[in-house]
Design a protein around this motif. Structure first.
Motif, PDB file in Angstrom:
ATOM      1  N   LEU A 175      31.395  22.763   8.413  1.00 48.45           N
ATOM      2  CA  LEU A 175      30.735  21.900   9.399  1.00 48.45           C
ATOM      3  C   LEU A 175      31.591  20.687   9.734  1.00 48.45           C
ATOM      4  CD1 LEU A 175      26.998  21.986   8.278  1.00 48.45           C
ATOM      5  CD2 LEU A 175      27.945  22.765  10.459  1.00 48.45           C
ATOM      6  N   GLU A 176      32.253  20.133   8.745  1.00 50.36           N
ATOM      7  CA  GLU A 176      33.139  18.994   9.010  1.00 50.36           C
ATOM      8  C   GLU A 176      34.279  19.392   9.929  1.00 50.36           C
ATOM      9  OE1 GLU A 176      32.141  16.982   4.685  1.00 50.36           O
ATOM     10  OE2 GLU A 176      33.989  18.130   4.985  1.00 50.36           O
ATOM     11  N   ARG A 178      34.181  21.907  12.161  1.00 48.03           N
ATOM     12  CA  ARG A 178      33.623  22.228  13.478  1.00 48.03           C
ATOM     13  C   ARG A 178      33.168  20.980  14.235  1.00 48.03           C
ATOM     14  NH1 ARG A 178      31.830  27.583  14.230  1.00 48.03           N
ATOM     15  NH2 ARG A 178      30.006  26.884  15.388  1.00 48.03           N
ATOM     16  N   ASN A 179      32.755  19.945  13.499  1.00 57.82           N
ATOM     17  CA  ASN A 179      32.276  18.715  14.137  1.00 57.82           C
ATOM     18  C   ASN A 179      33.316  17.597  14.141  1.00 57.82           C
ATOM     19  OD1 ASN A 179      29.190  18.990  14.763  1.00 57.82           O
ATOM     20  ND2 ASN A 179      29.446  19.931  12.753  1.00 57.82           N
ATOM     21  N   ASP A 180      34.534  17.919  13.684  1.00 59.18           N
ATOM     22  CA  ASP A 180      35.617  16.942  13.646  1.00 59.18           C
ATOM     23  C   ASP A 180      35.219  15.711  12.841  1.00 59.18           C
ATOM     24  OD1 ASP A 180      38.182  16.062  14.169  1.00 59.18           O
ATOM     25  OD2 ASP A 180      37.644  15.052  16.036  1.00 59.18           O
ATOM     26  N   LEU A 181      34.655  15.943  11.636  1.00 58.51           N
ATOM     27  CA  LEU A 181      34.235  14.867  10.744  1.00 58.51           C
ATOM     28  C   LEU A 181      35.202  14.766   9.575  1.00 58.51           C
ATOM     29  CD1 LEU A 181      30.396  15.615  10.633  1.00 58.51           C
ATOM     30  CD2 LEU A 181      31.530  13.782  11.893  1.00 58.51           C
ATOM     31  N   LEU A 205      23.223  20.018  12.363  1.00 54.26           N
ATOM     32  CA  LEU A 205      24.682  19.943  12.348  1.00 54.26           C
ATOM     33  C   LEU A 205      25.313  21.260  12.783  1.00 54.26           C
ATOM     34  CD1 LEU A 205      25.180  17.946   9.015  1.00 54.26           C
ATOM     35  CD2 LEU A 205      25.631  17.120  11.338  1.00 54.26           C
ATOM     36  N   ASN A 208      24.595  21.620  16.676  1.00 53.13           N
ATOM     37  CA  ASN A 208      25.362  20.689  17.506  1.00 53.13           C
ATOM     38  C   ASN A 208      26.862  20.937  17.462  1.00 53.13           C
ATOM     39  OD1 ASN A 208      23.010  19.430  18.279  1.00 53.13           O
ATOM     40  ND2 ASN A 208      23.215  17.720  16.856  1.00 53.13           N
ATOM     41  N   SER A 209      27.305  21.769  16.536  1.00 51.22           N
ATOM     42  CA  SER A 209      28.731  22.105  16.477  1.00 51.22           C
ATOM     43  C   SER A 209      29.096  23.211  17.468  1.00 51.22           C
ATOM     44  CB  SER A 209      29.099  22.562  15.064  1.00 51.22           C
ATOM     45  OG  SER A 209      28.530  23.830  14.767  1.00 51.22           O
ATOM     46  N   THR A 210      28.117  23.673  18.244  1.00 52.01           N
ATOM     47  CA  THR A 210      28.319  24.762  19.199  1.00 52.01           C
ATOM     48  C   THR A 210      28.172  24.249  20.635  1.00 52.01           C
ATOM     49  OG1 THR A 210      25.972  25.404  19.383  1.00 52.01           O
ATOM     50  CG2 THR A 210      27.200  26.233  17.477  1.00 52.01           C
TER      51      THR A 210
END
Length: 407
Positions: A175-176, A178-181, A205, A208-210
């Motif tokens: 997730l990090e 995919r979400n650039d975290l 999360l 929203n990553s899509t």
């Protein structure tokens, strides 16, 4: 014992315990802690237990005695084995305080209700343990223990929940990415939630990553399908909780990879449904075609109805138009485990679930799972709410006493 918050730096085990809760809350940047300030010295099947009434149970022999020894021999040179005992005691203390954390509007009642839903316990224990492992050195430093026991930050120490932690780390790292975290950010966010908010936040999360927030209309059921997939995969980790750490770690990572594959497939399927327009067989082709006989080679003319030149073959009515991969009639499309031969696929949401584990656990294993509350060690006083302690939730949150540590 009842603990009040100490105003100065800890100089005794009592002051250390008094400062332990607020230090954990500040370290996690959480809004609040549900700890009621009470600690009960216990003996039994749990190293530590964060009870729903806000009371913290800590095992006397394994947790509190090493901390007492730490202050009795402050500043002295210790053996590595002694430093490991100190470190593991503090790791349990931080783990249990992390269970009490939550946003300002959270309640223990709602957390308890969320905790018993499929996949929630596995997620909360995995998040709590992974976060505590990552922040233990900073916790030790903030409590000033590194000055009392030099070298405590450099000794090796393991961790618990080998069936949960690797999967949680795999999911949060994905997730990090995919979400650039930044690394660890998703763990931090989840750790600030109670069991009531962790899985809904995880679903958000993922969603929203899509591209789906920009593609789907309001009210689409993709979120519910993603939640079903996550709950089924996380719940399946319970199968490996009482197995050897190495085996549990391997199976945890395998389950996480399968879960991510399933999530990505579901996301791609949902996105494709809103990305490609269907082709209608009866629509005329709108193409540029070669010139008819005896016409100029540089003239564009409408295609003749009888002989279209560059048309797309119409899709037959019985063929799906936007599938990612064709499935066989008797095979489910989104399962983490294969179905038996000739067994018909179940409709959603059962198609996205794993069979619940039914391990045959002995009485000793039941105690390790936390089904029995810890025994209060006399002569420690009872907490203020003995009635609520007499009926703890099944599978309470805590660190098991005799569980083999993971590598």
């Amino acid at each position: 014992m009842t603990i009040t918050v100490a105003a100065s730096a800890p100089t005794s085990v009592e002051e250390l315990l008094a400062a332990s809760g607020e230090t954990a809350r500040v370290l996690a940047a959480a809004d609040q802690s549900a700890w009621n300030g009470q600690i009960v010295e216990s003996s039994g099947a749990m190293l530590g237990l964060a009870h729903w009434d806000g009371t913290l149970y800590l095992d006397g022999e394994t947790i509190l005695d090493p901390l007492r020894h730490l202050y009795e021999h402050a500043g002295e040179k210790r053996l590595v084995s002694t430093l490991v005992r100190y470190r593991e005691s503090l790791a349990t203390l931080l783990h249990e305080h992390a269970h009490f954390l939550g946003p300002s509007d959270s309640t223990q009642e709602a957390a308890r209700e969320g905790f018993v839903k499929p996949g929630s316990r596995e997620l909360e224990e995995g998040v709590t343990e992974a976060w505590a492992q990552d922040h233990l050195d900073e916790y030790i430093h903030r409590l000033g223990v590194d000055k009392l026991a030099p070298g405590i930050e450099s000794v090796p120490a393991g961790g618990y929940y080998a069936a949960f932690v690797p999967a949680v780390r795999k999911l949060t790292a994905d997730l990090e990415s995919r979400n650039d975290l930044p690394p660890g950010e998703v763990l931090n966010l989840l750790n600030r939630q109670t069991a009531a908010g962790q899985l809904p936040l995880l679903v958000t999360l993922v969603y929203n990553s899509t591209r789906l927030p920009d593609l789907e209309p309001t009210g689409a059921d993709t979120r519910s399908r993603l939640e079903s997939i996550l709950r089924a995969g996380l719940d399946h980790l319970d199968t490996y909780e009482l197995t050897a750490p190495g085996f549990a770690t391997t199976k945890s990572l395998t389950t996480a990879n399968q879960l991510l594959t399933h999530l990505h497939h579901e996301i791609a399927h949902a996105e494709s449904a809103h990305t490609f327009a269907p082709i209608h067989p009866n629509e005329p082709a709108h193409t540029s075609t070669p010139t008819q006989p005896h016409e100029s080679a540089h003239t564009l003319t409408p295609t003749q109805s009888a002989a279209p030149a560059c048309t797309v073959n119409p899709i037959q009515p019985d063929e799906p138009t936007h599938t990612l991969t064709p499935t066989q009639p008797d095979e489910p499309t989104h399962t983490l485990t294969p179905t038996q031969p000739n067994k018909p696929a179940q409709p959603h949401p059962n198609a996205c679930t794993l069979p619940p584990p039914t391990p045959n656990r002995s009485a000793h294993q039941v105690a390790l799972s936390g089904l029995a509350p810890p025994t209060t060690a006399s002569p420690s006083p009872q907490p203020h709410s003995p009635a609520s302690r007499a009926t703890p939730t099944p599978r309470p949150r805590g660190v098991p006493l005799h569980r083999v540590r993971s590598a």
